[in-house]
Design a protein around this motif. Structure first.
Motif, PDB file in Angstrom:
ATOM      1  N   ILE A 101     -10.460  -4.863  45.148  1.00 20.90           N
ATOM      2  CA  ILE A 101     -10.390  -5.097  43.845  1.00 20.90           C
ATOM      3  C   ILE A 101     -10.107  -6.458  43.514  1.00 20.90           C
ATOM      4  O   ILE A 101     -10.640  -7.128  42.301  1.00 20.90           O
ATOM      5  CB  ILE A 101      -9.366  -3.993  43.254  1.00 20.90           C
ATOM      6  CG1 ILE A 101      -9.756  -2.651  43.490  1.00 20.90           C
ATOM      7  CG2 ILE A 101      -9.086  -4.395  41.907  1.00 20.90           C
ATOM      8  CD1 ILE A 101      -8.728  -1.587  43.224  1.00 20.90           C
ATOM      9  N   ALA A 102      -9.137  -7.112  44.194  1.00 22.33           N
ATOM     10  CA  ALA A 102      -8.721  -8.373  43.719  1.00 22.33           C
ATOM     11  C   ALA A 102      -9.936  -9.476  44.009  1.00 22.33           C
ATOM     12  O   ALA A 102     -10.210 -10.302  43.026  1.00 22.33           O
ATOM     13  CB  ALA A 102      -7.620  -8.725  44.780  1.00 22.33           C
ATOM     14  N   ALA A 103     -10.809  -9.176  45.222  1.00 27.63           N
ATOM     15  CA  ALA A 103     -11.808  -9.988  45.373  1.00 27.63           C
ATOM     16  C   ALA A 103     -12.849  -9.822  44.352  1.00 27.63           C
ATOM     17  O   ALA A 103     -13.249 -10.958  43.834  1.00 27.63           O
ATOM     18  CB  ALA A 103     -12.390  -9.509  46.738  1.00 27.63           C
ATOM     19  N   LEU A 104     -13.209  -8.728  43.985  1.00 30.20           N
ATOM     20  CA  LEU A 104     -14.253  -8.530  42.831  1.00 30.20           C
ATOM     21  C   LEU A 104     -13.624  -9.103  41.483  1.00 30.20           C
ATOM     22  O   LEU A 104     -14.547  -9.608  40.857  1.00 30.20           O
ATOM     23  CB  LEU A 104     -14.535  -7.104  42.873  1.00 30.20           C
ATOM     24  CG  LEU A 104     -15.444  -6.370  43.850  1.00 30.20           C
ATOM     25  CD1 LEU A 104     -15.517  -4.978  43.907  1.00 30.20           C
ATOM     26  CD2 LEU A 104     -16.887  -7.005  43.779  1.00 30.20           C
ATOM     27  N   TYR A 105     -12.443  -9.071  41.346  1.00 26.08           N
ATOM     28  CA  TYR A 105     -11.873  -9.536  40.070  1.00 26.08           C
ATOM     29  C   TYR A 105     -12.056 -11.075  40.045  1.00 26.08           C
ATOM     30  O   TYR A 105     -12.437 -11.638  39.122  1.00 26.08           O
ATOM     31  CB  TYR A 105     -10.411  -9.136  39.801  1.00 26.08           C
ATOM     32  CG  TYR A 105      -9.839  -9.962  38.611  1.00 26.08           C
ATOM     33  CD1 TYR A 105      -9.996  -9.323  37.372  1.00 26.08           C
ATOM     34  CD2 TYR A 105      -9.021 -10.910  38.695  1.00 26.08           C
ATOM     35  CE1 TYR A 105      -9.228  -9.843  36.290  1.00 26.08           C
ATOM     36  CE2 TYR A 105      -8.469 -11.526  37.708  1.00 26.08           C
ATOM     37  CZ  TYR A 105      -8.551 -11.035  36.338  1.00 26.08           C
ATOM     38  OH  TYR A 105      -8.161 -11.525  35.247  1.00 26.08           O
ATOM     39  N   ALA A 106     -11.799 -11.508  41.337  1.00 25.20           N
ATOM     40  CA  ALA A 106     -11.692 -13.157  41.307  1.00 25.20           C
ATOM     41  C   ALA A 106     -13.212 -13.655  41.305  1.00 25.20           C
ATOM     42  O   ALA A 106     -13.454 -14.491  40.544  1.00 25.20           O
ATOM     43  CB  ALA A 106     -11.090 -13.611  42.610  1.00 25.20           C
ATOM     44  N   LEU A 107     -14.274 -12.844  41.919  1.00 23.78           N
ATOM     45  CA  LEU A 107     -15.621 -13.104  42.046  1.00 23.78           C
ATOM     46  C   LEU A 107     -16.060 -13.230  40.394  1.00 23.78           C
ATOM     47  O   LEU A 107     -16.890 -14.109  40.154  1.00 23.78           O
ATOM     48  CB  LEU A 107     -16.326 -12.437  42.988  1.00 23.78           C
ATOM     49  CG  LEU A 107     -16.070 -12.613  44.391  1.00 23.78           C
ATOM     50  CD1 LEU A 107     -16.765 -11.794  45.303  1.00 23.78           C
ATOM     51  CD2 LEU A 107     -16.401 -14.124  44.914  1.00 23.78           C
ATOM     52  N   ILE A 108     -15.743 -11.880  39.888  1.00 23.64           N
ATOM     53  CA  ILE A 108     -16.563 -11.655  38.645  1.00 23.64           C
ATOM     54  C   ILE A 108     -15.790 -12.277  37.267  1.00 23.64           C
ATOM     55  O   ILE A 108     -16.327 -13.104  36.579  1.00 23.64           O
ATOM     56  CB  ILE A 108     -16.836 -10.497  38.552  1.00 23.64           C
ATOM     57  CG1 ILE A 108     -17.676  -9.728  39.452  1.00 23.64           C
ATOM     58  CG2 ILE A 108     -17.241 -10.011  36.871  1.00 23.64           C
ATOM     59  CD1 ILE A 108     -17.828  -8.221  39.552  1.00 23.64           C
ATOM     60  N   VAL A 109     -14.576 -12.309  37.315  1.00 19.83           N
ATOM     61  CA  VAL A 109     -13.855 -12.695  36.262  1.00 19.83           C
ATOM     62  C   VAL A 109     -13.376 -14.288  36.278  1.00 19.83           C
ATOM     63  O   VAL A 109     -13.492 -15.093  35.312  1.00 19.83           O
ATOM     64  CB  VAL A 109     -12.595 -11.893  35.957  1.00 19.83           C
ATOM     65  CG1 VAL A 109     -11.746 -12.375  34.752  1.00 19.83           C
ATOM     66  CG2 VAL A 109     -13.148 -10.323  35.623  1.00 19.83           C
TER      67      VAL A 109
END
Length: 132
Positions: free
Chosen positions: A86-94
């Motif tokens: 979840i943290a990686a996806l948040y960092a990548l997208i947001v």
């Protein structure tokens, strides 16, 4: 010692990275190539972590070994995998504003390669057995 399937998995994932590096260099927009590679790496790491976690669970179910350290390792690795994804996806997208579609496409490529590897391994188990 690394098992044969694990060696094949790392080899397959490495070939996928090389393929994606070639594809990513063809895009004029740098973010698209980075998103493809990031999605591929993220899904690959997620797969490897799941394999390790389930390996621990299989060990528990087969041997009945329920040491506190193994339980702690299973709990921590499961939590890190879930929250890390979840943290990686948040960092990548947001945060880094990488295009989500290309992150998903990179993940799909990893999924197809790993599924193909597992299917090939599974189908090979149906081949003629060589018993002396």
């Amino acid at each position: 010692m690394i098992s044969g399937l694990t060696k094949k998995t790392f080899l397959t994932l490495s070939l996928g990275v090389l393929l994606l590096l070639a594809v990513a260099s063809a895009f004029e927009e740098r973010n698209v190539g980075i998103a493809l590679l990031a999605g591929y790496v993220l899904f690959s790491v997620n797969y490897i972590m799941l394999a390790r976690i389930y390996g621990g669970l299989v060990q528990v179910s087969q041997t009945g070994l329920t040491s506190p350290s193994l339980k702690t390792w299973l709990l921590l690795s499961s939590g890190i995998k879930f929250l890390g994804l979840i943290a990686a996806l948040y960092a990548l997208i947001v945060l880094w504003k990488l295009p989500g579609l290309y992150i998903a496409l990179g993940s799909l490529l990893s999924l197809f390669l790993l599924t193909g590897l597992l299917l090939a391994s599974y189908m090979k188990s149906f081949g003629p057995s060589s018993q002396p």
